[in-house]
Design an enzyme around this catalytic site. Structure first.
Site, PDB file in Angstrom:
ATOM      1  N   GLU A 200       0.843  -1.197   0.000  1.00 43.41           N
ATOM      2  CA  GLU A 200       0.000   0.000   0.000  1.00 43.41           C
ATOM      3  C   GLU A 200       0.883   1.254   0.000  1.00 43.41           C
ATOM      4  O   GLU A 200       2.019   1.227   0.472  1.00 43.41           O
ATOM      5  CB  GLU A 200      -0.907  -0.062   1.250  1.00 43.41           C
ATOM      6  CG  GLU A 200      -1.747   1.147   1.548  1.00 43.41           C
ATOM      7  CD  GLU A 200      -2.788   1.456   0.489  1.00 43.41           C
ATOM      8  OE1 GLU A 200      -2.437   1.456  -0.695  1.00 43.41           O
ATOM      9  OE2 GLU A 200      -3.939   1.740   0.860  1.00 43.41           O
TER      10      GLU A 200
ATOM     11  N   ASP B 299      -3.688   5.835   6.459  1.00 44.81           N
ATOM     12  CA  ASP B 299      -4.139   7.113   7.013  1.00 44.81           C
ATOM     13  C   ASP B 299      -5.157   6.829   8.128  1.00 44.81           C
ATOM     14  O   ASP B 299      -4.771   6.546   9.260  1.00 44.81           O
ATOM     15  CB  ASP B 299      -4.729   7.912   5.843  1.00 44.81           C
ATOM     16  CG  ASP B 299      -5.079   9.338   6.193  1.00 44.81           C
ATOM     17  OD1 ASP B 299      -4.366   9.952   6.985  1.00 44.81           O
ATOM     18  OD2 ASP B 299      -6.090   9.845   5.664  1.00 44.81           O
TER      19      ASP B 299
ATOM     20  N   ASP C 147      -1.602  10.414  -5.151  1.00 42.98           N
ATOM     21  CA  ASP C 147      -2.224  11.454  -5.980  1.00 42.98           C
ATOM     22  C   ASP C 147      -3.030  12.448  -5.155  1.00 42.98           C
ATOM     23  O   ASP C 147      -3.374  12.211  -3.991  1.00 42.98           O
ATOM     24  CB  ASP C 147      -3.189  10.818  -6.982  1.00 42.98           C
ATOM     25  CG  ASP C 147      -4.503  10.377  -6.306  1.00 42.98           C
ATOM     26  OD1 ASP C 147      -4.422   9.669  -5.272  1.00 42.98           O
ATOM     27  OD2 ASP C 147      -5.580  10.751  -6.784  1.00 42.98           O
TER      28      ASP C 147
HETATM   29  P1  IMP Z   1      -7.309   5.220   4.774  1.00 42.58           P
HETATM   30  O1  IMP Z   1      -8.390   4.250   4.441  1.00 42.58           O
HETATM   31  O2  IMP Z   1      -7.850   6.481   5.386  1.00 42.58           O
HETATM   32  O3  IMP Z   1      -6.194   4.623   5.602  1.00 42.58           O
HETATM   33  O4  IMP Z   1      -6.749   5.769   3.433  1.00 42.58           O
HETATM   34  C1  IMP Z   1      -5.912   5.105   2.670  1.00 42.58           C
HETATM   35  C2  IMP Z   1      -5.863   5.722   1.278  1.00 42.58           C
HETATM   36  O5  IMP Z   1      -6.110   7.137   1.271  1.00 42.58           O
HETATM   37  C3  IMP Z   1      -4.487   5.567   0.767  1.00 42.58           C
HETATM   38  O6  IMP Z   1      -4.333   4.352   0.128  1.00 42.58           O
HETATM   39  C4  IMP Z   1      -4.333   6.741  -0.165  1.00 42.58           C
HETATM   40  O7  IMP Z   1      -4.789   6.370  -1.451  1.00 42.58           O
HETATM   41  C5  IMP Z   1      -5.233   7.800   0.390  1.00 42.58           C
HETATM   42  N1  IMP Z   1      -4.451   8.809   1.142  1.00 42.58           N
HETATM   43  C6  IMP Z   1      -4.381   8.979   2.474  1.00 42.58           C
HETATM   44  N2  IMP Z   1      -3.562   9.990   2.808  1.00 42.58           N
HETATM   45  C7  IMP Z   1      -3.076  10.475   1.647  1.00 42.58           C
HETATM   46  C8  IMP Z   1      -2.151  11.526   1.320  1.00 42.58           C
HETATM   47  O8  IMP Z   1      -1.582  12.242   2.162  1.00 42.58           O
HETATM   48  N3  IMP Z   1      -1.918  11.703   0.001  1.00 42.58           N
HETATM   49  C9  IMP Z   1      -2.494  10.954  -0.979  1.00 42.58           C
HETATM   50  N4  IMP Z   1      -3.358   9.965  -0.714  1.00 42.58           N
HETATM   51  C10 IMP Z   1      -3.644   9.719   0.579  1.00 42.58           C
HETATM   52 MG    MG Z   2      -4.313   3.945  -1.801  1.00 40.97          MG
END
Ligand code: IMP
Ligand code: MG
Length: 178
Positions: free
Chosen positions: A98, A102, A158
């Site tokens: 991955e 986040d 992105d």
């Molecule tokens: P989560 O489900 O919130 O952990 O998000 C994961 C996804 O959000 C990642 O695989 C990224 O595609 C996107 N994402 C989270 N933070 C960032 C960032 O700072 N820049 C770009 N994409 C992000």
């Molecule tokens: Mg992603």
């Protein structure tokens, strides 16, 4: 540097070092396993391409597409699988690749999903980790680098489908999304 980038957070040189370190750890841990690497598209594209070339073991690769974000900078929390793996995961040791963890929502969902489908083990290698932003508890097994609470782009990551091709990871100027 690209005009929309505030500062470079992880340089090309640093990325190369990170990838080499992770590859060595993975090589050691998966030496005796028949494993499969699953990249989450599209963010993992640059990281996975570099990482897999450094691991001198035999393994298969596959991809999944999950969505949670849309075009904003906040996770919606509702994860959808847009495209599933093509190789059966039953009884396989899985290493998910991955770009960034986040809120933790995506990986939490995907790991549970793969376990439900009969995977023998599921581990996660993430290039970046933003632990300050977790909404659900999630600890990746391999972490390239910890990132402060900033929106970053480049090397696969992105904003609104742009900047994935930058060879470094940079902090996006707030004026681009605010
Ligand atoms: P989560 O489900 O919130 O952990 O998000 C994961 C996804 O959000 C990642 O695989 C990224 O595609 C996107 N994402 C989270 N933070 C960032 C960032 O700072 N820049 C770009 N994409 C992000
Ligand atoms: Mg992603």
């Amino acid at each position: 540097m690209h005009k929309d980038i505030e500062s470079v957070l992880v340089s090309e040189k640093q990325l190369e070092k990170i990838v080499n370190t992770l590859a060595k750890q993975i090589e050691k841990d998966y030496n005796d396993k028949e494993f499969m690497m699953i990249g989450l598209l599209k963010g993992s594209v640059a990281f996975m391409a570099d990482l897999m070339k450094k691991i001198r073991l035999d393994f298969s690769i596959d991809f999944m597409v999950a969505s949670s974000y849309g075009s904003g900078t906040e996770s919606s929390g509702k994860i959808k699988i847009i495209s599933d793996v093509t190789i059966p995961v039953k009884d396989m040791d899985i290493l998910i690749v991955e770009d960034i963890v986040d809120s933790g929502n995506t990986l939490n969902f995907i790991c549970n999903y793969l376990v439900t489908k009969g995977a023998k083990s599921v581990r996660v290698a993430t290039l970046c980790d933003k632990p300050a932003r977790r909404k659900v508890p999630f600890t990746p097994d391999y972490i390239g680098t910890e990132i402060p609470d900033e929106f970053i782009v480049g090397y696969g990551l992105d904003y609104d489908e742009k900047y994935r091709n930058l060879p470094y990871i940079g902090v996006l100027k707030r004026s681009v999304y605010e």
